[in-house]
Design an enzyme around this catalytic site. Structure first.
Site, PDB file in Angstrom:
ATOM      1  N   TYR A 165       0.823  -1.203   0.000  1.00  0.00           N
ATOM      2  CA  TYR A 165       0.000   0.000   0.000  1.00  0.00           C
ATOM      3  C   TYR A 165       0.863   1.261   0.000  1.00  0.00           C
ATOM      4  O   TYR A 165       1.809   1.409   0.778  1.00  0.00           O
ATOM      5  CB  TYR A 165      -0.920   0.045   1.224  1.00  0.00           C
ATOM      6  CG  TYR A 165      -1.633   1.372   1.367  1.00  0.00           C
ATOM      7  CD1 TYR A 165      -2.701   1.701   0.541  1.00  0.00           C
ATOM      8  CD2 TYR A 165      -1.216   2.321   2.303  1.00  0.00           C
ATOM      9  CE1 TYR A 165      -3.344   2.914   0.635  1.00  0.00           C
ATOM     10  CE2 TYR A 165      -1.853   3.545   2.414  1.00  0.00           C
ATOM     11  CZ  TYR A 165      -2.911   3.839   1.574  1.00  0.00           C
ATOM     12  OH  TYR A 165      -3.537   5.061   1.668  1.00  0.00           O
ATOM     13  N   HIS A 195      -3.749  16.415  -3.275  1.00  0.00           N
ATOM     14  CA  HIS A 195      -4.079  16.615  -1.862  1.00  0.00           C
ATOM     15  C   HIS A 195      -3.802  18.040  -1.381  1.00  0.00           C
ATOM     16  O   HIS A 195      -4.142  18.386  -0.252  1.00  0.00           O
ATOM     17  CB  HIS A 195      -3.299  15.620  -1.005  1.00  0.00           C
ATOM     18  CG  HIS A 195      -3.839  14.216  -1.067  1.00  0.00           C
ATOM     19  ND1 HIS A 195      -4.214  13.629  -2.241  1.00  0.00           N
ATOM     20  CD2 HIS A 195      -4.059  13.294  -0.096  1.00  0.00           C
ATOM     21  CE1 HIS A 195      -4.643  12.399  -2.010  1.00  0.00           C
ATOM     22  NE2 HIS A 195      -4.570  12.165  -0.711  1.00  0.00           N
ATOM     23  N   ASN A 308       1.642  12.170   5.410  1.00  0.00           N
ATOM     24  CA  ASN A 308       0.811  11.336   6.278  1.00  0.00           C
ATOM     25  C   ASN A 308       1.264  11.472   7.727  1.00  0.00           C
ATOM     26  O   ASN A 308       2.314  10.955   8.113  1.00  0.00           O
ATOM     27  CB  ASN A 308       0.909   9.871   5.827  1.00  0.00           C
ATOM     28  CG  ASN A 308      -0.349   9.096   6.165  1.00  0.00           C
ATOM     29  OD1 ASN A 308      -1.115   9.496   7.026  1.00  0.00           O
ATOM     30  ND2 ASN A 308      -0.547   7.981   5.488  1.00  0.00           N
ATOM     31  N   ARG A 367     -11.242  34.358  46.410  1.00  0.00           N
ATOM     32  CA  ARG A 367     -10.962  33.331  47.412  1.00  0.00           C
ATOM     33  C   ARG A 367     -10.597  31.981  46.784  1.00  0.00           C
ATOM     34  O   ARG A 367      -9.816  31.214  47.355  1.00  0.00           O
ATOM     35  CB  ARG A 367     -12.184  33.180  48.309  1.00  0.00           C
ATOM     36  CG  ARG A 367     -11.921  32.313  49.510  1.00  0.00           C
ATOM     37  CD  ARG A 367     -13.057  32.200  50.495  1.00  0.00           C
ATOM     38  NE  ARG A 367     -14.324  32.788  50.140  1.00  0.00           N
ATOM     39  CZ  ARG A 367     -15.501  32.227  50.424  1.00  0.00           C
ATOM     40  NH1 ARG A 367     -15.535  31.043  51.027  1.00  0.00           N
ATOM     41  NH2 ARG A 367     -16.626  32.816  50.123  1.00  0.00           N
ATOM     42  N   PHE A 413      -1.475   7.566  12.144  1.00  0.00           N
ATOM     43  CA  PHE A 413      -1.770   8.881  11.581  1.00  0.00           C
ATOM     44  C   PHE A 413      -3.009   9.519  12.198  1.00  0.00           C
ATOM     45  O   PHE A 413      -3.286  10.695  11.972  1.00  0.00           O
ATOM     46  CB  PHE A 413      -2.004   8.747  10.068  1.00  0.00           C
ATOM     47  CG  PHE A 413      -3.017   7.699   9.716  1.00  0.00           C
ATOM     48  CD1 PHE A 413      -4.367   7.901   9.929  1.00  0.00           C
ATOM     49  CD2 PHE A 413      -2.609   6.479   9.203  1.00  0.00           C
ATOM     50  CE1 PHE A 413      -5.305   6.927   9.623  1.00  0.00           C
ATOM     51  CE2 PHE A 413      -3.536   5.494   8.883  1.00  0.00           C
ATOM     52  CZ  PHE A 413      -4.888   5.721   9.100  1.00  0.00           C
ATOM     53  N   GLU A 498     -11.986   6.128   5.078  1.00  0.00           N
ATOM     54  CA  GLU A 498     -11.537   6.857   6.273  1.00  0.00           C
ATOM     55  C   GLU A 498     -12.799   7.322   6.998  1.00  0.00           C
ATOM     56  O   GLU A 498     -13.208   8.475   6.899  1.00  0.00           O
ATOM     57  CB  GLU A 498     -10.624   8.005   5.844  1.00  0.00           C
ATOM     58  CG  GLU A 498      -9.384   7.492   5.115  1.00  0.00           C
ATOM     59  CD  GLU A 498      -8.660   8.548   4.287  1.00  0.00           C
ATOM     60  OE1 GLU A 498      -9.097   9.722   4.312  1.00  0.00           O
ATOM     61  OE2 GLU A 498      -7.680   8.198   3.613  1.00  0.00           O
TER      62      GLU A 498
END
Length: 624
Positions: A165, A195, A308, A367, A413, A498
């Site tokens: 991956y 991104h 990431n 106080r 992550f 996700e």
């Protein structure tokens, strides 16, 4: 040979200069000649001799005199803009910094000391100092070895055509799509470009430096598979303060801070925009070139290794805990000064107090300061521990374990840890402003303070601190909304791959906003308390509080009649940001703690005060 980068309309031109005794006007003409040469229609310019133009620096926007010589007016690698008559000067160049850093207004110092990064020992204090420019970065030999070993494993995976991956596959929903070896470089570049989808104002230079430094620290752990060459290129960019355009919004905090870290990587690739102290904003490739740097060229997995992780949440979180700690310890001092001005009792703190007045007890805002302020300090310490752990955590995916010869896809992550902690920090620190605003009310209200209404003479003609208190109230009210935890929310993204996220980016940004409001409210209280002292003279408080009063009066004069108040608040806010109130009082606090630790001693606390005249002990307001 000196070289200058000149912006004309939509073009950036590198102009060498063999003779620095030539004039700025000559440089402008040479830039125009090259501009015309690159345009099929000559840029609409018929003849150079008829062109009227001005030249200015990109950084600072200062106009240059055409008759000045280059050697007198410019430095090598300066960035300039040329505007012809009828053109509009570009608004892309920000004179001092990318994004106004209201939350963190320190000036970057750019010193030469090094922090040696190993990925395991960086602290929130170190990170803030890196943001301020107090240090440059270098890697430890041990870190370099681990980075090289992890990269060798990745190169072996690619050579053997294994399906892993993020290395030989697509991302997210496309994790099962295998990418041909010939397109692995394009895969990583596309990842960063696609991104880079953030929005909003760019991070300030300090915060961008923190973000870049923290990503370097994580990569130095040797679990990301970054090449040593790419990591060194990142360090060189950091040390030269070549900073990418990183929008503050766009992260959901899992899978990491993808959008902001992609913008960070994009600039390092020579794409998008960058900022440096010498150039202001410019195309990233020109900023890098002007500093003798080359854009990074991504190898398999390196794009993913750069984007990431939780570094946006954590770097802003580091600033938040450092500022929270600074304002919390100064809040004790401000509260002590208000206690004095209101002639409050220290009976709740000291068994022998309150000997010379008939007041039995004070309102909770005075106080109960130890209880309210105390839990704030405990909260800060708790959050700081989590942030420091996150700073030195490997947050990549997949993780590369060179010693075991394998990669593992996990969930490091996910930003839930820092997100929850920073929500908690905002809730905790907010109470410092909440209780401070109530003390400001008591200072301004004559029925509670025995002082003139709103701390000014000739009330009615003058309004004094009336609206300053309203400002404090408005900030506290804003904080009540901002303290709603962002980490209770989650929205599924990436086609339900996700499907649970932390929303930690907003947790970090709003925590900083809450802390800024706390600083401003306490600045108003400190101003008000010092103004209250004016009505109690010739009585004097204890030495440390008199030192605090003198500090405030060094930047703000007493309030005799109404005047423009905002600059006074800003000046005292600056004192708190620079921790000058703490530094003035700290020697006395240290002395008290030393006495406290001595056997059989009973020291007088520097926060158990009595207003006393300089000559007559018999007229003390309260206690000895």
């Amino acid at each position: 040979m000196p070289r200058f980068t000149v912006h004309i309309r939509d073009e950036w031109l590198a102009i060498p200069c063999r003779d620095p005794t030539k004039t700025i006007h000559w440089l402008g003409l040479e830039a125009l000649r090259r501009y015309i040469k690159n345009k099929p229609d000559n840029g609409g310019i018929t003849t150079l001799k008829d062109v009227r133009f001005v030249v200015r620096r990109c950084q600072g926007q200062g106009l240059l005199d055409g008759e000045d010589t280059i050697e007198d007016a410019l430095e090598d690698n300066d960035f300039l803009e040329l505007a012809m008559e009828g053109d509009t000067m570009s608004t892309e160049f920000i004179p001092s910094q990318p994004g106004v850093s209201h939350l963190y207004p320190y000036h970057v110092l750019y010193r030469s000391e090094n922090i040696c990064m190993d990925g395991n020992s960086l602290t929130s204090t170190d990170l803030v100092n890196l943001g301020r420019g107090l240090y440059k970065i270098k890697l430890t030999p041990e870190a370099e070895t681990k980075v090289v070993q992890a990269r060798e494993l990745l190169d072996t995976i690619v050579k053997e055509n294994k399906v892993v991956y993020g290395i030989t596959t697509g991302f997210g929903k496309f994790a099962r799509t295998v990418i041909p070896v010939g397109k692995l470089k394009e895969l990583q570049e596309n990842l960063v470009r696609s991104h880079s989808a953030g929005v909003g104002n760019p991070l300030s230079p300090e915060r961008t430096r923190m973000l870049l430094a923290l990503r370097i620290n994580v990569l130095a752990k040797g679990y990301s598979g970054i090449s040593l060459e790419t990591l060194h290129a990142m360090i060189q960019a950091f040390n030269a303060s070549c900073l990418s355009f990183v929008p503050e919004k766009g992260t959901v905090g899992a899978s990491g801070d993808l959008a902001p870290l992609s913008h960070l990587a994009l600039g390092l690739m020579g794409e998008g925009r960058m900022w440096s102290p010498n150039s202001g904003w410019a195309d990233a490739k020109y900023v890098l070139e002007a500093h003798g740097l080359k854009p990074i060229v991504l190898r398999p997995k390196e794009g993913l290794a750069l984007i990431n992780g939780t570094q946006m949440i954590t770097s802003l979180g580091a600033e938040a805990v450092e500022r929270a700690q600074a304002i919390a310890r100064q809040a004790d001092i401000v509260a002590a000064l208000t206690l004095e001005v209101l002639k409050g009792s220290t009976k709740a703190f000291d068994s022998e107090s309150h000997r010379f007045c008939d007041r039995v007890q004070d309102a909770y805002t005075m106080r109960c300061c130890p209880q309210v302020h105390g839990i704030v300090n405990d909260t800060i310490n708790f959050v700081k521990n989590i942030i420091n752990t996150e700073i030195n955590s490997a947050t990549d995916n997949p993780m590369v374990f060179a010693e075991r010869g394998e990669t593992i896809s996990g969930g490091n992550f996910h930003g839930e840890y820092p997100a929850k902690a920073l929500d908690y920090l905002a809730i905790g620190v907010h109470e410092l402003a909440s209780i401070s605003e109530r003390r400001i009310e008591r200072l301004c209200n004559p029925s509670l303070s025995e002082l003139p209404a709103f701390l000014v003479n000739e009330g009615g003609l003058n309004s004094g601190f009336m609206i300053a208190h309203c400002t404090a109230a408005s900030l506290v009210s804003e904080n009540k909304v901002l303290c709603h935890p962002s980490s209770v929310d989650s929205l599924s993204t990436s086609a339900a791959t996700e499907d649970h996220v932390s929303m930690g980016g907003w947790a970090a940004r709003k925590a900083l906003r809450v802390i800024e409001h706390v600083e401003q409210v306490l600045a108003i209280e400190l101003l008000a308390a010092c103004q209250g002292i004016e009505f109690l003279r010739p009585l004097r408080t204890t030495t440390p509080l008199e030192k605090v009063y003198d500090l405030v009066r060094s930047v703000v004069r007493p309030w005799i009649k109404d005047r423009f108040m905002s600059p006074d608040i800003e000046a005292v806010h600056r004192l708190l940001l620079d921790q000058k109130v703490w530094h003035v009082a700290k020697p006395y606090i240290d002395k008290y703690e030393t006495q406290l630790s001595s056997p059989g001693s009973r020291p007088i606390s520097p926060t158990s005060f009595s207003l006393e005249p300089p000559l007559s002990p018999r007229k003390r307001v309260r206690h000895e």
